[in-house]
Design a protein around this motif. Structure first.
Motif, PDB file in Angstrom:
ATOM      1  N   SER A   1      12.121  -2.313   1.789  1.00  0.00           N
ATOM      2  CA  SER A   1      11.629  -2.026   3.134  1.00  0.00           C
ATOM      3  C   SER A   1      11.504  -0.514   3.263  1.00  0.00           C
ATOM      4  O   SER A   1      11.933   0.250   2.400  1.00  0.00           O
ATOM      5  CB  SER A   1      12.591  -2.579   4.195  1.00  0.00           C
ATOM      6  N   PHE A   2      10.912  -0.072   4.363  1.00  0.00           N
ATOM      7  CA  PHE A   2      10.738   1.352   4.614  1.00  0.00           C
ATOM      8  C   PHE A   2      11.449   1.728   5.908  1.00  0.00           C
ATOM      9  O   PHE A   2      11.379   1.007   6.896  1.00  0.00           O
ATOM     10  CB  PHE A   2       9.249   1.707   4.716  1.00  0.00           C
ATOM     11  N   MET A   3      12.142   2.878   5.896  1.00  0.00           N
ATOM     12  CA  MET A   3      12.864   3.342   7.071  1.00  0.00           C
ATOM     13  C   MET A   3      12.905   4.865   7.058  1.00  0.00           C
ATOM     14  O   MET A   3      13.367   5.468   6.091  1.00  0.00           O
ATOM     15  CB  MET A   3      14.283   2.768   7.089  1.00  0.00           C
ATOM     16  N   HIS A   4      12.392   5.479   8.133  1.00  0.00           N
ATOM     17  CA  HIS A   4      12.347   6.938   8.227  1.00  0.00           C
ATOM     18  C   HIS A   4      11.703   7.560   6.987  1.00  0.00           C
ATOM     19  O   HIS A   4      12.203   8.530   6.420  1.00  0.00           O
ATOM     20  CB  HIS A   4      13.754   7.527   8.412  1.00  0.00           C
ATOM     21  N   ASP A   5      10.609   6.978   6.531  1.00  0.00           N
ATOM     22  CA  ASP A   5       9.874   7.461   5.365  1.00  0.00           C
ATOM     23  C   ASP A   5      10.650   7.305   4.068  1.00  0.00           C
ATOM     24  O   ASP A   5      10.206   7.770   3.018  1.00  0.00           O
ATOM     25  CB  ASP A   5       9.455   8.932   5.531  1.00  0.00           C
ATOM     26  N   ASN A   6      11.821   6.692   4.130  1.00  0.00           N
ATOM     27  CA  ASN A   6      12.563   6.379   2.912  1.00  0.00           C
ATOM     28  C   ASN A   6      12.212   4.975   2.456  1.00  0.00           C
ATOM     29  O   ASN A   6      11.902   4.097   3.266  1.00  0.00           O
ATOM     30  CB  ASN A   6      14.074   6.464   3.149  1.00  0.00           C
ATOM     31  N   LEU A   7      12.266   4.758   1.169  1.00  0.00           N
ATOM     32  CA  LEU A   7      12.084   3.433   0.592  1.00  0.00           C
ATOM     33  C   LEU A   7      13.460   2.856   0.303  1.00  0.00           C
ATOM     34  O   LEU A   7      14.265   3.464  -0.398  1.00  0.00           O
ATOM     35  CB  LEU A   7      11.268   3.532  -0.707  1.00  0.00           C
ATOM     36  N   HIS A   8      13.744   1.686   0.862  1.00  0.00           N
ATOM     37  CA  HIS A   8      14.996   0.983   0.613  1.00  0.00           C
ATOM     38  C   HIS A   8      14.745  -0.183  -0.331  1.00  0.00           C
ATOM     39  O   HIS A   8      13.881  -1.018  -0.064  1.00  0.00           O
ATOM     40  CB  HIS A   8      15.580   0.437   1.920  1.00  0.00           C
ATOM     41  N   ILE A   9      15.488  -0.240  -1.410  1.00  0.00           N
ATOM     42  CA  ILE A   9      15.400  -1.382  -2.321  1.00  0.00           C
ATOM     43  C   ILE A   9      16.776  -2.026  -2.408  1.00  0.00           C
ATOM     44  O   ILE A   9      17.771  -1.363  -2.712  1.00  0.00           O
ATOM     45  CB  ILE A   9      14.920  -0.954  -3.723  1.00  0.00           C
ATOM     46  N   ASP A  10      16.829  -3.317  -2.108  1.00  0.00           N
ATOM     47  CA  ASP A  10      18.078  -4.071  -2.172  1.00  0.00           C
ATOM     48  C   ASP A  10      18.171  -4.804  -3.501  1.00  0.00           C
ATOM     49  O   ASP A  10      17.154  -5.245  -4.048  1.00  0.00           O
ATOM     50  CB  ASP A  10      18.148  -5.098  -1.044  1.00  0.00           C
ATOM     51  N   THR A  11      19.389  -4.942  -3.989  1.00  0.00           N
ATOM     52  CA  THR A  11      19.609  -5.737  -5.194  1.00  0.00           C
ATOM     53  C   THR A  11      20.370  -7.000  -4.819  1.00  0.00           C
ATOM     54  O   THR A  11      20.920  -7.128  -3.724  1.00  0.00           O
ATOM     55  CB  THR A  11      20.413  -4.967  -6.260  1.00  0.00           C
ATOM     56  N   LYS A  12      20.410  -7.940  -5.742  1.00  0.00           N
ATOM     57  CA  LYS A  12      21.078  -9.213  -5.495  1.00  0.00           C
ATOM     58  C   LYS A  12      22.589  -9.048  -5.400  1.00  0.00           C
ATOM     59  O   LYS A  12      23.287  -9.942  -4.931  1.00  0.00           O
ATOM     60  CB  LYS A  12      20.732 -10.199  -6.612  1.00  0.00           C
TER      61      LYS A  12
ATOM     62  N   PHE B   1      15.209   5.716  -1.866  1.00  0.00           N
ATOM     63  CA  PHE B   1      14.245   6.610  -2.502  1.00  0.00           C
ATOM     64  C   PHE B   1      13.530   7.436  -1.435  1.00  0.00           C
ATOM     65  O   PHE B   1      13.412   7.012  -0.282  1.00  0.00           O
ATOM     66  CB  PHE B   1      13.186   5.808  -3.269  1.00  0.00           C
ATOM     67  N   LYS B   2      13.054   8.590  -1.806  1.00  0.00           N
ATOM     68  CA  LYS B   2      12.183   9.367  -0.943  1.00  0.00           C
ATOM     69  C   LYS B   2      10.908   9.710  -1.729  1.00  0.00           C
ATOM     70  O   LYS B   2      10.887   9.663  -2.965  1.00  0.00           O
ATOM     71  CB  LYS B   2      12.868  10.659  -0.484  1.00  0.00           C
ATOM     72  N   LYS B   3       9.853  10.058  -1.010  1.00  0.00           N
ATOM     73  CA  LYS B   3       8.610  10.438  -1.669  1.00  0.00           C
ATOM     74  C   LYS B   3       8.824  11.706  -2.462  1.00  0.00           C
ATOM     75  O   LYS B   3       9.448  12.640  -2.002  1.00  0.00           O
ATOM     76  CB  LYS B   3       7.503  10.650  -0.632  1.00  0.00           C
ATOM     77  N   SER B   4       8.288  11.726  -3.668  1.00  0.00           N
ATOM     78  CA  SER B   4       8.436  12.937  -4.496  1.00  0.00           C
ATOM     79  C   SER B   4       7.104  13.655  -4.622  1.00  0.00           C
ATOM     80  O   SER B   4       6.063  13.123  -4.248  1.00  0.00           O
ATOM     81  CB  SER B   4       8.953  12.564  -5.881  1.00  0.00           C
TER      82      SER B   4
ATOM     83  N   ASP C   1       0.830  -1.208   0.000  1.00  0.00           N
ATOM     84  CA  ASP C   1       0.000   0.000   0.000  1.00  0.00           C
ATOM     85  C   ASP C   1       0.861   1.254   0.000  1.00  0.00           C
ATOM     86  O   ASP C   1       0.629   2.197  -0.747  1.00  0.00           O
ATOM     87  CB  ASP C   1      -0.930   0.017   1.227  1.00  0.00           C
ATOM     88  N   ASN C   2       1.856   1.271   0.888  1.00  0.00           N
ATOM     89  CA  ASN C   2       2.741   2.439   0.992  1.00  0.00           C
ATOM     90  C   ASN C   2       3.514   2.656  -0.294  1.00  0.00           C
ATOM     91  O   ASN C   2       3.704   3.795  -0.745  1.00  0.00           O
ATOM     92  CB  ASN C   2       3.704   2.252   2.165  1.00  0.00           C
ATOM     93  N   LEU C   3       3.946   1.566  -0.902  1.00  0.00           N
ATOM     94  CA  LEU C   3       4.694   1.675  -2.154  1.00  0.00           C
ATOM     95  C   LEU C   3       3.816   2.218  -3.268  1.00  0.00           C
ATOM     96  O   LEU C   3       4.209   3.103  -4.031  1.00  0.00           O
ATOM     97  CB  LEU C   3       5.249   0.306  -2.549  1.00  0.00           C
ATOM     98  N   ARG C   4       2.595   1.712  -3.349  1.00  0.00           N
ATOM     99  CA  ARG C   4       1.715   2.082  -4.455  1.00  0.00           C
ATOM    100  C   ARG C   4       1.166   3.497  -4.346  1.00  0.00           C
ATOM    101  O   ARG C   4       0.932   4.165  -5.348  1.00  0.00           O
ATOM    102  CB  ARG C   4       0.533   1.118  -4.535  1.00  0.00           C
ATOM    103  N   LYS C   5       0.928   3.962  -3.115  1.00  0.00           N
ATOM    104  CA  LYS C   5       0.250   5.246  -2.936  1.00  0.00           C
ATOM    105  C   LYS C   5       1.166   6.447  -3.140  1.00  0.00           C
ATOM    106  O   LYS C   5       0.729   7.595  -3.059  1.00  0.00           O
ATOM    107  CB  LYS C   5      -0.376   5.307  -1.535  1.00  0.00           C
TER     108      LYS C   5
END
Length: 272
Positions: free
Chosen positions: A251-262, A269-272, A142-146
């Motif tokens: 995952s989400f941390m301090h309103d930031n979006l963290h994306i890990d790669t292999k 990322f931050k909300k824009s 939900d958080n990712l999509r919104k």
């Protein structure tokens, strides 16, 4: 000849039993089912807290009550008959209000004997209980999509590195390379496709890499939550294009979006 015929009949019967029926496909094909209404003996069971479940691999169920989670087996026959196998749940304590609602739902959920899917609604019932569920999304999706997310930095990590949340979000990264000039955005749309071979919900993602639009498919496993990206089209070729095809988790941390790669690269990322 009779023996071969008999063996063939038994084999076909076995294969028929293994096939996933239509109602099970509909239940499995949604990311999550959120409980929206519950009645017992014609009386409403008050619902103040989020409760729901997900069905995957045909008969594996995983869900949450107001406080505790549960996991086990649920079988749905072609005619909608429901049977639960072994089910286990956690044993955490909550407030009296939470526990009262949880106790009421535990008593009725595992006594359900019938299921029916109507469009985006799942109705589960027995002679005295009716539970109505609405198709919904994984909570974290939900958080990712919104929101639309703007890349702000890339951190290349050692396999042993762990990002720890601090009260000051600026101190949680070891060597964040700011990448605001790359102009990358990420937007995720509600999953509308189910990949049965990987037990994954398929989402559409889009945005910009540089000044060019791109689209891709984001596959989220119902069993592990792990991610993979496929069918990347468009966008400028740069280092992010490689990372995009290599996503594994977020995952989400301090309103930031963290994306890990292999390859142990952290995208922030931050909300824009």
């Amino acid at each position: 000849m009779r023996r071969i015929t008999a063996l063939l009949f038994v084999s076909l019967l076995f294969l028929g039993c293994q096939q996933t029926n239509e109602i099970t496909k509909k239940v499995v094909g949604q990311p999550y089912w959120c409980l929206v209404e519950a009645t017992k003996d014609g009386k409403q069971i008050p619902l103040k807290f989020k409760t729901g479940f997900s069905l995957y691999n045909t008969n594996n169920i995983s869900g949450t009550f107001p406080v505790n989670g549960f996991r086990g087996e649920m079988y749905i026959a072609q005619d909608g008959a429901v049977k639960f196998g072994e089910v286990m749940w956690t044993s955490m304590a909550g407030s009296p209000e939470h526990m009262k609602e949880e106790s009421a739902l535990q008593q009725v959920l595992f006594e359900i004997t019938k299921a029916e899917v109507k469009e985006q609604q799942l109705v589960m019932s027995n002679d005295s209980v009716t539970l109505k569920y609405a198709a919904c999304d994984f909570g974290y999706m939900d958080n990712l999509r919104k929101n639309t997310w703007q890349l702000v930095g890339i951190e290349k990590q050692e396999p042993s590195d762990v990002v720890v949340a601090h009260s000051d979000p600026n101190t949680q990264y070891k060597n964040l390379q700011k990448k605001e000039d790359i102009k990358i955005t990420l937007k995720c749309l509600l999953g509308n496709e189910y990949n049965s071979s990987t037990a994954s919900i398929v989402y559409s993602i889009s945005g910009k890499i540089g000044e060019k639009e791109y689209t891709a498919k984001l596959n989220v496993s119902k069993t592990t939550g792990r991610m993979s990206v496929s069918d990347v089209k468009g966008g400028e070729e740069n280092e992010f294009t490689t990372y995009l095809k290599d996503l594994s988790n977020f995952s989400f941390m301090h309103d930031n979006l963290h994306i890990d790669t292999k390859n142990n690269v952290l995208l922030v990322f931050k909300k824009s």
